[in-house]
Design a protein around this motif. Sequence first.
Motif, PDB file in Angstrom:
ATOM      1  N   HIS A 128      40.578  32.870  47.972  1.00  0.00           N
ATOM      2  CA  HIS A 128      40.677  33.716  49.064  1.00  0.00           C
ATOM      3  C   HIS A 128      39.175  33.808  49.446  1.00  0.00           C
ATOM      4  O   HIS A 128      38.924  34.572  50.173  1.00  0.00           O
ATOM      5  N   MET A 187      44.433  38.869  52.793  1.00  0.00           N
ATOM      6  CA  MET A 187      43.986  39.387  51.511  1.00  0.00           C
ATOM      7  C   MET A 187      45.175  40.433  50.657  1.00  0.00           C
ATOM      8  O   MET A 187      44.836  40.524  49.271  1.00  0.00           O
ATOM      9  N   SER A 222      45.287  39.706  44.122  1.00  0.00           N
ATOM     10  CA  SER A 222      44.609  40.619  45.376  1.00  0.00           C
ATOM     11  C   SER A 222      45.570  41.441  45.938  1.00  0.00           C
ATOM     12  O   SER A 222      44.861  42.629  46.456  1.00  0.00           O
ATOM     13  N   ARG A 267      40.592  43.715  42.389  1.00  0.00           N
ATOM     14  CA  ARG A 267      41.740  42.909  42.073  1.00  0.00           C
ATOM     15  C   ARG A 267      42.660  43.752  40.834  1.00  0.00           C
ATOM     16  O   ARG A 267      42.198  44.735  40.429  1.00  0.00           O
ATOM     17  N   ASP A 297      49.321  36.763  47.457  1.00  0.00           N
ATOM     18  CA  ASP A 297      48.676  35.916  45.929  1.00  0.00           C
ATOM     19  C   ASP A 297      49.437  34.681  46.009  1.00  0.00           C
ATOM     20  O   ASP A 297      50.518  34.265  46.650  1.00  0.00           O
TER      21      ASP A 297
END
Length: 462
Positions: free
Chosen positions: A407, A107, A90, A342, A110
Amino acid sequence: MAYAHGFKANPHWLPRPKPGSLSAIPGENGLPFIGNTLRLLKDPVGFGKRMATTYGKVYRNNSFGGPNLVLLGPDANELLLFDREKIFSSEQGWGPMLNLLFPRGLMLMDFEKHRADRKILSVAFKPEPMRHYAESLNAGIANQVSGWANKPLNFYDAIKALTLDLAADAFLGMPLGEEADRINQAFVDEVQATIAPVRIPLPGTMMRKGVKAREYLGEMFAREIPKRRADGAKREGGQDFFSQFCRAVDDDGAPLSDAAIIDHMNFLMMAAHDTITSSATSLVMLLGRHVEWQDRLREEILSFGLNDGGGVPTGQLDRLVLTDYAFKEALRLIPPVPSLPRRALKAFSFGGYDIPAGTFIGVNIAYTHQMPELWPDPTAFDPLRFTPEASKGRHKYAWVPFGGGAHMCLGLHFATMQIRILMAQLLSRYRIELDAGSGDEWQAWPIPRPKDGLPLRFVPLD
């Protein structure tokens, strides 16, 4: 390592795949230098449909500075969002858009780092703080909407100002006062900069305005941190998010750094009022167009009795089942985050194609939400799609307005609670009457909003 338009990648990022490594996958490059960026920004829904019709559910595109792949459908959503094998980053997906504006937010984290910070931040969403937020939201919404009767109103502007005030109360625990307009504009500048064609903060550019806005907001948060920590040490800390982040500690007892608190607050404040503004606006527009659903939701809301503030008692909010269905349907039709990026950290295969490590990947949520094989008559507003009977057998990742997997949006329950309280306050008082053509055209990026502001009138009930 330099990326498109001068954007600097973090040192641990993978290099881009070799030129031509995606050539076996159908798609198009677009115009020199800018690719398909302008076409995508002009009509993202139409562009996505055209690309899917022409090239299928896995296609190559060139936008926002480089080649990327788009994977369509619920299986693609599950692959990237659930990410069983930890293939997708992300941080490196969102980074080219957000790294200069919302660095070190959830965001942009990871795996273990994301898990650790998410665990710390989740204390702000436990039952006791949520009860506090509900009381605060009910009082704040009641105070504002009581003055909306029988006056021409651009709903998007009105609800944006209200959600910022509510976010300041619940998240910051303080009124914004004379700085409210400047703070609101700072968030607008940050969000607009996420889709700026020029990705470095040159004077006069959108990115420059966004970076300066982030500096201003960071200074505002930084001034408050010492006070919140001192109050927490004296056990005088408030229930707002900011105070709780300043008191939070990790598994080893260490507090969050000032920089981490600033970055988390900056991102969460933006998400708490910009995405909720978009979602509330789409729901009000759809209820204005479908009066029968206004009536059904109003009947449900009034059936539980109202508290002294004119809203449904907090303990009854979860029983607003039809209201919940209507909100879900609004999120299906106009998701506040239309696509999710991604980056592949390892090579993988999907849809019959071998995709190399380093590839930028996107899933198009708005497209999946309108696939007729998943949603019959997909453009129709039909909240009953979300009854248990209608949902039975539907792919788990067919509806993903809050993302999914590790997420999944941390504030989804806060957003849902705020929308239920807003609907209870509005529909128990008013009929929604839209102006002719109101909301007919929407700007899809970076967060959907009606180009006309959604002019309407709230007419008191007889």
